[in-house]
Scaffold this active site. Structure first.
Site, PDB file in Angstrom:
ATOM      1  N   HIS A   1      29.529  18.327  -8.191  1.00  0.00           N
ATOM      2  CA  HIS A   1      29.370  17.377  -7.103  1.00  0.00           C
ATOM      3  C   HIS A   1      28.758  16.055  -7.566  1.00  0.00           C
ATOM      4  CE1 HIS A   1      29.885  16.434  -3.024  1.00  0.00           C
ATOM      5  NE2 HIS A   1      29.395  17.520  -2.460  1.00  0.00           N
TER       6      HIS A   1
ATOM      7  N   ASP B   1      33.769  14.227  -5.354  1.00  0.00           N
ATOM      8  CA  ASP B   1      33.457  14.233  -3.926  1.00  0.00           C
ATOM      9  C   ASP B   1      34.128  15.417  -3.239  1.00  0.00           C
ATOM     10  OD1 ASP B   1      32.007  11.913  -4.193  1.00  0.00           O
ATOM     11  OD2 ASP B   1      33.732  10.618  -3.753  1.00  0.00           O
TER      12      ASP B   1
END
Length: 424
Positions: free
Chosen positions: A396, A400
């Site tokens: 992450h 995204d």
């Protein structure tokens, strides 16, 4: 008679030290040229160390789990002639090897040192009672031999290092053990108070370090999507029926590799490596797919290089070749490094959902769960379809959530409409 000293070889790539993983010989053994003496572990792969001479082992230079410098004395062998001891500047040190990976502790009583196990008496039963889910040590060839003979491997006493079951143990079991078939059943209900301490060395240590590093450094998040694989399974069956005899059988994996290749054209940020120290993301045009493979020594990830340039059958053949090399401990360092994205599958044991751990420095891993037949509503009708989940994880820090979801949805669309895998 003379002494031939074998030093820890220079394995290349600037490696200065390696971990001694396992001895295949002991002091007093007679060895022949090219016989494997030991396994050593680098950062990337297990490497066999063969003997360059015939002779008798007189000294071992280390114990399993010990990190040894390149050039240090690995083993000393008594040979005919003068040997090479005069050429060696390093002293010969005799060290008794610890039984690889396993030391027994009974009733949790502390012990100062684990005794070296005595040789089993000749009359010892060839049978041993293990727990139903206990997996005895054995090579893939021995496991297949046991399956062909109809032998439950967990019932066979192993005479190899750390209790490894050998081919001759299967023959002994067949010759002597069947008359005692009732013994394991009785032992299964006996109380047990034994414990095991398993030394984390070799491949298991490397796996532990990499998994810990990945979970501590990357910001993992997972995304699960359900896929209807009925159509692609029908295509796979058709291709196997038509071309299986001449080109080889196709599993689902080469179709998944193809789906990755096509989807990555629109999502190049998934085919990347992240150097978090330099704060640099490197996106790659080449798709080098790591295929997670379970072996007797643990999880390995051989790499299908340039998947973007391979046909279904080419991918299938390469996956099969690499998997066999990994399971047999023959995969090279180059074959186990350089992946840009990883595909992991437990096959029929894949479960419903999993949370795969990233193979750093990659930023995406796609996990395959098992295929199940379930009733589904299609165009207002309840029909039986073959369904499968993809459980995937992403870093992450650089991926995204929306992009990850769209990427998996793209793979879903390709697999549910398999003709689109081949439309350019």
């Amino acid at each position: 008679m003379g002494t031939h000293v074998i030093k820890m070889p220079d394995i290349g790539e600037g490696i200065a030290e390696v971990e001694l993983s396992q001895w295949h010989v002991k002091v007093g053994d007679l060895v022949v040229e090219d016989q494997v003496l030991a396994d050593v572990m680098t950062d990337k792969a297990m490497v066999d160390i063969p003997s360059p001479v015939h002779g008798k082992v007189i000294a071992l230079g280390g114990q399993p789990g010990e990190v040894m410098a390149v050039g240090s004395v690995l083993i000393s062998i008594e040979v005919e002639g003068a040997g090479n001891l005069k050429e060696s500047a390093a002293p010969v040190v005799t060290k008794e090897p610890v039984t690889p990976a396993v030391e027994a502790v009974v009733e949790s009583k502390p012990v100062a040192a684990a005794p070296r196990p005595a040789p089993a008496p000749a009359c010892q039963s060839p049978m041993v009672a293990r727990e139903a889910d206990e997996r005895p040590l054995a090579s893939p060839a021995v496991r297949k031999h046991a399956l062909d003979l109809g032998i439950q491997l967990r019932l066979v006493r192993g005479s190899g290092p750390a209790g490894r079951v050998l081919h001759e143990d299967l023959e002994t079991y067949l010759a002597q053990g069947q008359s005692n078939a009732s013994a394991p059943a009785a032992a299964a209900y006996a109380q047990r108070h034994d414990e095991e301490q398993i030394q984390v060395i070799g491949m298991r240590r490397k796996i532990a370090q990499r998994m810990q590093d990945a979970t501590q450094r990357a910001a993992h998040f997972s995304y699960v999507e359900e896929i209807d694989v009925t159509a692609i399974e029908e295509l796979r069956a058709h291709l196997n029926e038509k071309h299986g005899a001449s080109r080889g059988k196709l599993t689902l994996l080469p179709f998944l590799v193809r789906a990755l290749v096509v989807a990555l054209r629109d999502f190049p940020q998934m085919n990347a490596r992240y150097d978090d120290e330099a704060q640099v993301i490197t996106r790659l045009g080449a798709v080098h797919v790591g295929v997670a493979t379970q072996s007797d020594v643990g999880l390995m990830v051989p790499v299908v290089r340039h998947a973007e340039a391979r046909s279904l059958w080419d991918s299938a053949a390469e996956i099969s070749r690499l998997a066999n090399a990994a399971r047999n401990g023959k995969a090279s360092r180059d074959e186990l490094s350089g992946s840009t994205i990883t595909l992991t599958s437990l096959g029929a044991l894949g479960g419903i959902v999993s949370t795969p751990v990233l193979n750093l420095p990659e930023v995406a891993i796609v996990g395959v769960n098992k295929i199940v037949e379930r009733p589904m509503v299609v165009k207002g009708q309840v029909v039986i379809r073959k369904m499968m989940n993809l459980s995937s994880s992403f870093d992450h820090r650089v991926v995204d959530g929306m992009d990850a979801a769209l990427f998996i949805q793209a793979i879903r669309g390709l697999l549910e409409q398999p003709a689109t895998l081949f439309v350019e």
